[in-house]
Design a protein around this motif. Structure first.
Motif, PDB file in Angstrom:
ATOM      1  N   THR A 107      17.264  20.863  18.492  1.00  0.00           N
ATOM      2  CA  THR A 107      16.782  19.937  19.516  1.00  0.00           C
ATOM      3  C   THR A 107      15.561  19.193  18.972  1.00  0.00           C
ATOM      4  N   PRO A 108      15.166  18.078  19.604  1.00  0.00           N
ATOM      5  CA  PRO A 108      14.016  17.314  19.102  1.00  0.00           C
ATOM      6  C   PRO A 108      12.704  18.092  19.113  1.00  0.00           C
ATOM      7  N   ASN A 109      12.609  19.125  19.976  1.00  0.00           N
ATOM      8  CA  ASN A 109      11.345  19.854  20.127  1.00  0.00           C
ATOM      9  C   ASN A 109      11.341  21.206  19.425  1.00  0.00           C
ATOM     10  N   SER A 110      12.305  21.436  18.523  1.00  0.00           N
ATOM     11  CA  SER A 110      12.374  22.713  17.810  1.00  0.00           C
ATOM     12  C   SER A 110      12.801  22.496  16.375  1.00  0.00           C
ATOM     13  N   ASN A 111      12.344  23.386  15.508  1.00  0.00           N
ATOM     14  CA  ASN A 111      12.757  23.372  14.100  1.00  0.00           C
ATOM     15  C   ASN A 111      13.859  24.381  13.827  1.00  0.00           C
ATOM     16  N   TYR A 112      14.319  25.078  14.876  1.00  0.00           N
ATOM     17  CA  TYR A 112      15.234  26.189  14.698  1.00  0.00           C
ATOM     18  C   TYR A 112      16.568  25.945  15.391  1.00  0.00           C
ATOM     19  N   ALA A 113      17.629  26.398  14.728  1.00  0.00           N
ATOM     20  CA  ALA A 113      18.974  26.256  15.273  1.00  0.00           C
ATOM     21  C   ALA A 113      19.262  27.361  16.283  1.00  0.00           C
ATOM     22  N   ARG A 114      20.211  27.086  17.168  1.00  0.00           N
ATOM     23  CA  ARG A 114      20.563  28.079  18.180  1.00  0.00           C
ATOM     24  C   ARG A 114      22.031  27.981  18.570  1.00  0.00           C
ATOM     25  N   SER A 115      22.569  29.126  18.983  1.00  0.00           N
ATOM     26  CA  SER A 115      23.818  29.205  19.719  1.00  0.00           C
ATOM     27  C   SER A 115      23.424  29.953  20.990  1.00  0.00           C
ATOM     28  N   GLU A 116      23.308  29.237  22.097  1.00  0.00           N
ATOM     29  CA  GLU A 116      22.595  29.787  23.255  1.00  0.00           C
ATOM     30  C   GLU A 116      23.143  29.236  24.563  1.00  0.00           C
ATOM     31  N   LEU A 117      23.240  30.117  25.550  1.00  0.00           N
ATOM     32  CA  LEU A 117      23.648  29.712  26.887  1.00  0.00           C
ATOM     33  C   LEU A 117      22.457  29.206  27.678  1.00  0.00           C
ATOM     34  N   ARG A 118      22.698  28.188  28.494  1.00  0.00           N
ATOM     35  CA  ARG A 118      21.698  27.629  29.402  1.00  0.00           C
ATOM     36  C   ARG A 118      22.225  27.789  30.831  1.00  0.00           C
ATOM     37  N   GLU A 119      21.409  28.330  31.725  1.00  0.00           N
ATOM     38  CA  GLU A 119      21.841  28.586  33.094  1.00  0.00           C
ATOM     39  C   GLU A 119      22.181  27.295  33.837  1.00  0.00           C
ATOM     40  N   MET A 120      23.299  27.358  34.574  1.00  0.00           N
ATOM     41  CA  MET A 120      23.752  26.242  35.391  1.00  0.00           C
ATOM     42  C   MET A 120      24.025  26.738  36.814  1.00  0.00           C
ATOM     43  N   ASN A 121      24.212  25.803  37.734  1.00  0.00           N
ATOM     44  CA  ASN A 121      24.684  26.120  39.073  1.00  0.00           C
ATOM     45  C   ASN A 121      26.204  26.059  39.097  1.00  0.00           C
ATOM     46  N   ARG A 122      26.819  26.719  40.069  1.00  0.00           N
ATOM     47  CA  ARG A 122      28.275  26.693  40.186  1.00  0.00           C
ATOM     48  C   ARG A 122      28.811  25.269  40.348  1.00  0.00           C
ATOM     49  N   SER A 123      27.996  24.405  40.930  1.00  0.00           N
ATOM     50  CA  SER A 123      28.418  23.028  41.151  1.00  0.00           C
ATOM     51  C   SER A 123      28.507  22.228  39.862  1.00  0.00           C
ATOM     52  N   GLY A 124      27.935  22.755  38.794  1.00  0.00           N
ATOM     53  CA  GLY A 124      27.898  22.037  37.526  1.00  0.00           C
ATOM     54  C   GLY A 124      26.562  21.402  37.224  1.00  0.00           C
ATOM     55  N   SER A 125      25.657  21.402  38.193  1.00  0.00           N
ATOM     56  CA  SER A 125      24.319  20.869  37.956  1.00  0.00           C
ATOM     57  C   SER A 125      23.466  21.904  37.225  1.00  0.00           C
ATOM     58  N   ALA A 126      22.387  21.445  36.617  1.00  0.00           N
ATOM     59  CA  ALA A 126      21.511  22.335  35.866  1.00  0.00           C
ATOM     60  C   ALA A 126      20.701  23.209  36.815  1.00  0.00           C
ATOM     61  N   ALA A 127      20.657  24.519  36.543  1.00  0.00           N
ATOM     62  CA  ALA A 127      19.803  25.420  37.323  1.00  0.00           C
ATOM     63  C   ALA A 127      18.355  24.986  37.171  1.00  0.00           C
ATOM     64  N   ASN A 128      17.591  25.088  38.263  1.00  0.00           N
ATOM     65  CA  ASN A 128      16.233  24.547  38.273  1.00  0.00           C
ATOM     66  C   ASN A 128      15.522  25.164  39.480  1.00  0.00           C
ATOM     67  N   TRP A 129      15.097  26.420  39.350  1.00  0.00           N
ATOM     68  CA  TRP A 129      14.616  27.174  40.498  1.00  0.00           C
ATOM     69  C   TRP A 129      13.096  27.355  40.498  1.00  0.00           C
ATOM     70  N   SER A 130      12.573  27.555  41.692  1.00  0.00           N
ATOM     71  CA  SER A 130      11.138  27.726  41.894  1.00  0.00           C
ATOM     72  C   SER A 130      10.697  29.120  41.504  1.00  0.00           C
ATOM     73  N   LEU A 131       9.430  29.267  41.116  1.00  0.00           N
ATOM     74  CA  LEU A 131       8.876  30.579  40.797  1.00  0.00           C
ATOM     75  C   LEU A 131       8.804  31.490  42.025  1.00  0.00           C
ATOM     76  N   SER A 132       8.764  30.914  43.215  1.00  0.00           N
ATOM     77  CA  SER A 132       8.735  31.735  44.418  1.00  0.00           C
ATOM     78  C   SER A 132      10.058  32.480  44.552  1.00  0.00           C
ATOM     79  N   GLY A 133      10.042  33.615  45.218  1.00  0.00           N
ATOM     80  CA  GLY A 133      11.232  34.438  45.322  1.00  0.00           C
ATOM     81  C   GLY A 133      11.323  35.415  44.166  1.00  0.00           C
ATOM     82  N   THR A 134      12.520  35.974  43.986  1.00  0.00           N
ATOM     83  CA  THR A 134      12.761  36.944  42.908  1.00  0.00           C
ATOM     84  C   THR A 134      13.935  36.461  42.073  1.00  0.00           C
ATOM     85  N   HIS A 135      13.732  36.366  40.766  1.00  0.00           N
ATOM     86  CA  HIS A 135      14.732  35.839  39.845  1.00  0.00           C
ATOM     87  C   HIS A 135      14.842  36.796  38.664  1.00  0.00           C
ATOM     88  N   THR A 136      16.058  37.238  38.349  1.00  0.00           N
ATOM     89  CA  THR A 136      16.233  38.314  37.374  1.00  0.00           C
ATOM     90  C   THR A 136      17.412  38.046  36.455  1.00  0.00           C
TER      91      THR A 136
END
Length: 270
Positions: A108-137
């Motif tokens: 990526t433009p902001n890293s010097n390192y390669a990755r094979s990595e999953l990124r969390e999404m919503n079931r709807s297909g939109s990108a997950a983007n949750w608030s710090l409030s609540g409990t997330h695990t």
């Protein structure tokens, strides 16, 4: 509780009179105990999407054009005939979902390192983007098959809310066997390292990464739990989980790198 689950064979395991029994996928509002280790349910002959529910993840690989790694959508990942290649595949011996990130690869433009990595999404297909409030695990059972120097196997990353492209935290595994948590000092950067365990290369271990109350990071590695305060400078930012093999060393080699096998991965929000 809203639960996103990545688990072996699309099955949920519940405790029934002291024994384990197969159950249907959890309905909304219900809570299940999910597989957190290598499972006999895994089919080593199918793509990862045949053994794991990949409906809440997208994949980034170390190929593509400079500064723009290839991204594989959740829709393409799902099912027994879903996407797999040499960077993301089912281990034919035990059904593990395996990630390979060489030292030389597209970043990526902001890293010097390669990755094979999953990124969390919503079931709807939109990108997950949750608030710090609540409990997330996020819970994982995994083993680092090989590593040149250091690999990140789990993250909570900053989403919207400002211009920072930093993570809130990264969990590293080093070639010495040390497991190290890196907590970001502020959205501007700077990371504090905490050694939280040691496991030999090739051995299976587990972690739980989470945030609660809007201000606390909770980490458990092989049953040992530690807590870390979240600086208030992160309050404006939303977050999302990442997991896989994010190599932390680079060179001209396409044969050296980090290979990581996952046997269980669960994400929950409440």
């Amino acid at each position: 509780m809203r639960m996103r689950t990545l688990l072996t064979s699309l099955a949920t395991v519940t405790a029934v009179t002291g024994a384990l029994a197969l159950a249907a996928p959890a309905a909304s509002g219900s809570t299940h105990v999910t597989v957190t280790g290598a499972s006999p349910l895994a089919d080593p002959t199918v793509a990862p999407g045949g053994n794991f529910d990949l409906g809440v993840w997208q994949l980034q690989e170390p190929v593509g054009s400079p500064g723009s790694p290839t991204t594989i959508s959740s829709a393409r990942l799902q099912g027994s005939n879903g996407f797999q290649d040499s960077y993301f595949y089912t281990d034919t011996r035990d059904g593990a979902m395996t990630f390979w990130a060489p030292e030389k690869g597209v970043t990526t433009p902001n890293s010097n390192y390669a990755r094979s990595e999953l990124r969390e999404m919503n079931r709807s297909g939109s990108a997950a983007n949750w608030s710090l409030s609540g409990t997330h695990t996020m819970k994982a059972t995994l083993r680092v098959v090989s590593v040149t120097s250091n690999v990140c196997v789990g993250q909570i990353h900053l989403g919207t809310g400002g211009s920072s492209t930093k993570p809130l935290l990264e969990l590293y595994y080093r070639s010495s066997g040390d497991i190290v948590l890196g907590t970001e000092n502020s959205p501007d950067g700077g990371q504090t390292l905490h050694t939280v365990g040691n496991v030999a290369v090739g051995k299976t271990w587990n972690y739980t990464i989470g945030v609660s109350g809007g201000n606390t990071i909770n980490l458990t590695v092989n049953g040992s739990t530690t807590h870390y305060a979240i600086p208030s400078s992160f309050n404006a930012y939303k977050q999302y989980f990442k997991a896989g093999s994010y190599n932390q060393s680079s060179s001209s080699s396409t044969t050296k790198g980090a290979r990581v096998a996952f046997y269980g991965l669960t994400v929950s929000h409440s």
